[in-house]
Every structure is written in structure tokens, then in C-alpha cells.
Scaffold this active site. Structure first.
Site, PDB file in Angstrom:
ATOM      1  N   ILE A  11       0.841  -1.208   0.000  1.00 43.53           N
ATOM      2  CA  ILE A  11       0.000   0.000   0.000  1.00 43.53           C
ATOM      3  C   ILE A  11       0.871   1.251   0.000  1.00 43.53           C
ATOM      4  CG2 ILE A  11      -1.895   1.212   1.136  1.00 43.53           C
ATOM      5  CD1 ILE A  11      -2.667  -1.441   2.476  1.00 43.53           C
ATOM      6  N   ALA A  80       4.356   1.523   7.809  1.00 41.92           N
ATOM      7  CA  ALA A  80       5.300   0.450   8.145  1.00 41.92           C
ATOM      8  C   ALA A  80       4.701  -0.497   9.175  1.00 41.92           C
ATOM      9  CB  ALA A  80       6.592   1.056   8.686  1.00 41.92           C
ATOM     10  N   THR A  98       7.784  -4.443  15.559  1.00 44.86           N
ATOM     11  CA  THR A  98       7.542  -3.313  14.639  1.00 44.86           C
ATOM     12  C   THR A  98       6.220  -2.609  14.930  1.00 44.86           C
ATOM     13  OG1 THR A  98       8.941  -4.002  12.810  1.00 44.86           O
ATOM     14  CG2 THR A  98       6.965  -2.772  12.225  1.00 44.86           C
ATOM     15  N   THR A 132      -6.117  -1.142  10.419  1.00 48.90           N
ATOM     16  CA  THR A 132      -6.882  -2.196   9.754  1.00 48.90           C
ATOM     17  C   THR A 132      -8.238  -2.429  10.414  1.00 48.90           C
ATOM     18  OG1 THR A 132      -6.873  -4.579   9.315  1.00 48.90           O
ATOM     19  CG2 THR A 132      -5.589  -3.858  11.195  1.00 48.90           C
ATOM     20  N   ASP A 133      -9.155  -2.997   9.639  1.00 48.87           N
ATOM     21  CA  ASP A 133     -10.466  -3.369  10.207  1.00 48.87           C
ATOM     22  C   ASP A 133     -10.345  -4.575  11.147  1.00 48.87           C
ATOM     23  OD1 ASP A 133     -10.007  -5.379   8.312  1.00 48.87           O
ATOM     24  OD2 ASP A 133     -11.877  -5.049   7.201  1.00 48.87           O
ATOM     25  N   GLU A 134      -9.217  -5.304  11.066  1.00 49.51           N
ATOM     26  CA  GLU A 134      -9.091  -6.527  11.874  1.00 49.51           C
ATOM     27  C   GLU A 134      -9.063  -6.247  13.368  1.00 49.51           C
ATOM     28  OE1 GLU A 134      -6.461  -9.566  10.605  1.00 49.51           O
ATOM     29  OE2 GLU A 134      -6.782  -9.163   8.489  1.00 49.51           O
ATOM     30  N   TYR A 158      -1.365 -10.563  14.824  1.00 49.80           N
ATOM     31  CA  TYR A 158      -1.266  -9.374  13.955  1.00 49.80           C
ATOM     32  C   TYR A 158      -2.258  -8.302  14.388  1.00 49.80           C
ATOM     33  CZ  TYR A 158      -2.488  -6.361  10.021  1.00 49.80           C
ATOM     34  OH  TYR A 158      -2.796  -5.263   9.249  1.00 49.80           O
ATOM     35  N   SER A 159      -3.547  -8.673  14.499  1.00 49.80           N
ATOM     36  CA  SER A 159      -4.545  -7.632  14.780  1.00 49.80           C
ATOM     37  C   SER A 159      -4.375  -7.075  16.189  1.00 49.80           C
ATOM     38  CB  SER A 159      -5.964  -8.140  14.539  1.00 49.80           C
ATOM     39  OG  SER A 159      -6.219  -9.320  15.253  1.00 49.80           O
ATOM     40  N   LYS A 162      -1.704  -4.487  15.911  1.00 47.64           N
ATOM     41  CA  LYS A 162      -2.217  -3.260  15.270  1.00 47.64           C
ATOM     42  C   LYS A 162      -3.133  -2.508  16.238  1.00 47.64           C
ATOM     43  CE  LYS A 162      -1.732  -1.883  11.588  1.00 47.64           C
ATOM     44  NZ  LYS A 162      -0.710  -0.978  10.996  1.00 47.64           N
ATOM     45  N   PRO A 213      -4.972 -22.741  -2.789  1.00 46.66           N
ATOM     46  CA  PRO A 213      -5.331 -23.199  -1.439  1.00 46.66           C
ATOM     47  C   PRO A 213      -6.443 -22.366  -0.809  1.00 46.66           C
ATOM     48  CG  PRO A 213      -3.259 -21.983  -1.383  1.00 46.66           C
ATOM     49  CD  PRO A 213      -3.706 -21.974  -2.814  1.00 46.66           C
TER      50      PRO A 213
END
Ligand code: NAD
Ligand code: DAU
Length: 352
Positions: A11, A80, A98, A132-134, A158-159, A162, A213
Site C-alpha cells: 500500500i 510500516a 515493529t 486495519t479493520d481486523e 497481527y490484529s 495493530k 489453497p
């Protein structure tokens, strides 16, 4: 000028290219060039003095402070991050490093710089955090889409990382007055998308005659947004967003994964048919589901539309056709990014 972080990623790379196509305001692009950062995405800017690439980490306060002092940007746009959910399941440490510590260090460097700015530069400064929406968790089939007021319920490493970064950004505004903006976006797709993510993975595997997959039953729903529409939303929020506010960005394109994959197969059948005359859909393979897999995401983007007049330009049908065509036309970019490290990842995730 503006400072963009993560501008060699999917992005961020699209954002930098679009920014300089529409404006002469220079960009400092700070990127650590992890496996997901690809300078080939920025090849068109090689001899363009408006683009300054700096190889470095958002968590390196000495470097970031020096860049801020030297270039005096009027805004920082923070893309980032470690961004792949499956990788966060295999190894969450980089995500904590990060997405949480990196964002913290970046905020501190920016706060020190912003504190010392004279007026009116201080009032005009913006820190835009791309999220993010997550962070909102998973929706049931008939739930309304995520609005900005939805409670945070992150489910993956991950979420969660974030979500933590969003909270830090919010707190730096409320406590220190840092002029921040946050955007929470749904699934992006389009050119320069690293082929560990569903859409580019399926296009490339299809063309290579490999299995496509599908995790679990393939009925998980994502709300797809063409990447250049996300970039136009970020530009609009940067220009006119209200300080301290969050804006959800989405394309009103809820699709089940299996339908997305079948659409790609149909497009490839038309644009580059298989030599044996069979459909690419023959390659669809159901595999073990992702651990803790969120069932449905959907974004309510009405605040952004109402307050800032933003609307996506692409439908899913127009955007996915452009995307498939882009991958057919840009095989060299793909060859450059599917290195040994990429092959190690796909073997680890999907088997030999
Ligand atoms: P990406 O993984 O393609 O790119 C991330 C970039 O950040 C890479 O160029 C990488 O080298 C760089 N980077 C990683 N760690 C860094 C560090 N410590 N210092 C400096 N640079 C570093 O990610 P993307 O898909 O382009 O996502 C960009 C941002 O948008 C992320 O914050 C992500 O959470 C968010 N987002 C992504 C999506 C999506 O669908 N891809 C949707 C909503 C939000
Ligand atoms: O919602 C926004 C998020 O979208 C971003 O914050 C993330 O950075 C971005 O990676 C993306 O996360 P997803 O997990 O939704 O994207 P991914 O492309 O990995 O997967 C999309 C869906 O497809 C998801 O339900 C998992 C499924 N999937 C994915 C892969 C890679 C498969 O069925 N098979 C696969 O091989």
C-alpha cells in the site's frame, strides 16, 4: 514534504507512486526493506528527485529524529508494519517489535520534533496512522458492518499488535496533543501486492499450474478495496480529517473467499486460457483452516463519505479485472519478489 514509512510495501508503494503522480510535494520514504519491501515497486521513481528513499527502521529513534530535523516534513504517514496474519501465527515476535514498539518509538521521535516546531507549522502538522479493520474482530453473518465506534476485539497476533498501535496513537493525541489521524481499512488488492496474500497468491499459483489453497470451507468474508481507492482516502483524510478522529475505509464489496478465487479463475480463463482447455478452477484445493480464522469483516465507510466526501472509484468487478491484467503484464516484478525466502515461506505454510 511528507515522510512516508513502509513506502516500499504494497500500500505504501502505491501511495508514494500516486502521491507523486498528482503532486510535486516531495516524499521521504523510510522503509526497513523486510521480505515485504520491494524497491522494484518504485522503479519508476529512480531518477526522480522528489523521492528520497532511506533504508531504515521506524524504531530507530536516532535515524528518525535526524530525518525529521533534516527534512522538516509537514506530515508523517505511517504504513510500516508486519502485515501478514499467517506469519503472525507462526512467529508473533516481529509483529510486537515493529507494530507496537516501532510505532511507540516513531511516535516519540515525532513528538519531540513536533514539540519544537514554530507556529503555524506546529498546528498544521499531521501524523496519519494506517490501520486495519481486523482490530474490530469478527462479525456474524447478519451483524452490521464495523463503524468507528465498534469495540476493539482483535483475535490474531497481527490484529492485536495493530490494535495496540492504534491505542498508542490515540493516547499520544489525548495526552500530548500530537495532531493524529487514524484510518482503519478493509482488505486491499491491486498492483504490487506481495504474493503471500490471497489474491496475488491465487493469480500466480493458477498461472504456475499449482493448487489454489482455500482455508477451511472458503466461506469467510472479506470487504475488498482497490488499493488506489485506499490511497485516495488517505490523501483526503490527511487533507481534511478532524484531529484525533478515526476513519473507516472500505469498498462495500463483501465477498466469500471461494467466490473471489472463482472470479479470478473465470478472468484468467478468458484472459490467458489454460493450454489444456480446462478451467483454472480445477486447481482449487481445500486446505487446513487458519488458526483463529476471523469469519467476516465488513466496513461501514459512511463517516468518511459524509464528512470528507470520499467514495471508491472502483467496483470489485473493475478492480479485480485490472489486478489480474496487471499481474499478466508485470511478470518481471513477480519474478523479482518471489525469491528463495518467498519459496521457503510457501513450503512452510502449504507444504512442498
Ligand atoms: P506490506 O507488508 O506489503 O508492507 C509493509 C512495509 O513496511 C514493507 O515495505 C516493509 O519493508 C516495511 N517495514 C516493515 N517493518 C518496518 C520497520 N520496522 N521499519 C520500517 N519499515 C518497515 O504491508 P501493506 O499491505 O502495504 O500494509 C501497509 C499498512 O496498511 C500496514 O500498517 C497494514 O497493517 C495496513 N493495512 C493493510 C491492509 C491490506 O489489505 N494489505 C488493509 C488494512 C490496513
Ligand atoms: O482486513 C484487512 C487485512 O487484510 C490487513 O490488515 C492485513 O494486513 C492483510 O493481510 C489482510 O488480512 P487477511 O488475513 O484478510 O488477508 P489474506 O490475503 O491473508 O487472506 C484473505 C482471506 O483468504 C482470509 O480469510 C484467509 C484466506 N486465505 C488466505 C490465503 C493466503 C485462504 O483461504 N488461502 C490462502 O492461501
Amino acid at each position: 514534504m511528507i515522510l512516508v514509512t513502509g513506502g516500499a510495501g504494497f500500500i505504501g508503494g502505491n501511495f508514494v507512486l500516486d502521491w507523486l503522480a498528482g503532486s510535486d510535494e516531495p516524499v521521504i520514504n523510510l522503509d526497513a526493506l523486510t521480505y515485504a519491501g520491494n524497491l522494484h515497486t518504485l522503479d519508476a521513481l529512480k531518477n526522480d528527485a522528489r523521492h528520497v528513499f532511506v533504508h531504515g527502521d521506524i524504531g530507530d529513534t536516532q535515524l528518525v529524529s535526524q530525518l525529521l530535523k533534516q527534512y522538516q516534513p509537514r506530515a508523517v504517514v505511517n504504513f510500516a508494519a508486519e502485515s501478514h496474519v499467517d506469519r503472525s501465527i507462526h512467529g508473533p515476535a516481529d509483529f510486537i517489535q515493529t507494530n507496537i514498539l516501532g510505532t511507540f518509538n516513531l511516535l516519540e521521535s515525532v513528538r519531540a520534533y513536533w514539540n519544537d516546531l514554530p507556529e503555524p507549522e506546529k498546528s498544521d502538522f499531521r501524523f496519519l496512522h494506517v490501520s486495519t479493520d481486523e482490530v474490530y474482530g469478527s462479525l456474524e453473518k447478519d451483524d452490521p458492518p464495523f463503524a468507528e465506534t465498534h469495540r476493539y476485539e482483535p483475535n490474531s497476533p497481527y490484529s492485536a499488535s495493530k490494535a495496540a498501535s492504534d491505542h498508542l496513537v490515540r493516547a499520544w493525541h489525548h495526552t500530548y496533543g500530537l495532531p493524529v489521524l487514524t484510518t482503519n481499512c478493509s482488505n486491499n488488492y491491486g498492483p504490487y501486492h506481495f504474493p503471500e496474500k490471497l489474491i496475488p497468491l491465487v493469480i500466480l499459483n493458477a498461472l504456475a499450474g499449482k493448487p489454489l489453497p482455500i482455508y477451511g470451507d472458503g466461506q469467510q468474508i472479506r470487504d475488498w478495496l482497490y488499493v488506489r481507492d485506499h490511497c485516495s482516502a488517505i490523501r483526503r483524510v490527511l487533507e481534511a480529517g478532524r484531529l484525533g478522529e478515526t476513519y473507516n475505509v472500505g469498498g462495500w464489496n463483501e465477498k466469500a473467499n471461494l467466490d473471489v478465487v472463482k472470479t479470478i479463475c473465470t478472468l484468467l480463463d478468458e484472459m490467458q486460457p489454460r493450454a489444456d482447455g480446462q478451467s483454472y478452477a480445477e486447481q482449487i484445493t481445500f486446505v487446513t483452516d487458519r488458526a483463529g480464522h476471523d469469519r467476516r469483516y465488513a466496513i461501514d465507510a459512511r463517516k468518511l463519505e459524509r464528512e470528507l466526501g470520499w467514495k471508491p472509484a472502483e467496483t470489485f468487478e473493475s478492480g479485480i479485472r485490472k489486478t489480474v491484467q496487471w499481474y499478466l503484464d508485470n511478470t518481471e516484478w513477480t519474478r523479482n519478489v518471489t525469491t528463495g525466502a518467498y519459496r521457503e515461506w510457501t513450503t512452510r505454510q502449504y507444504g512442498a
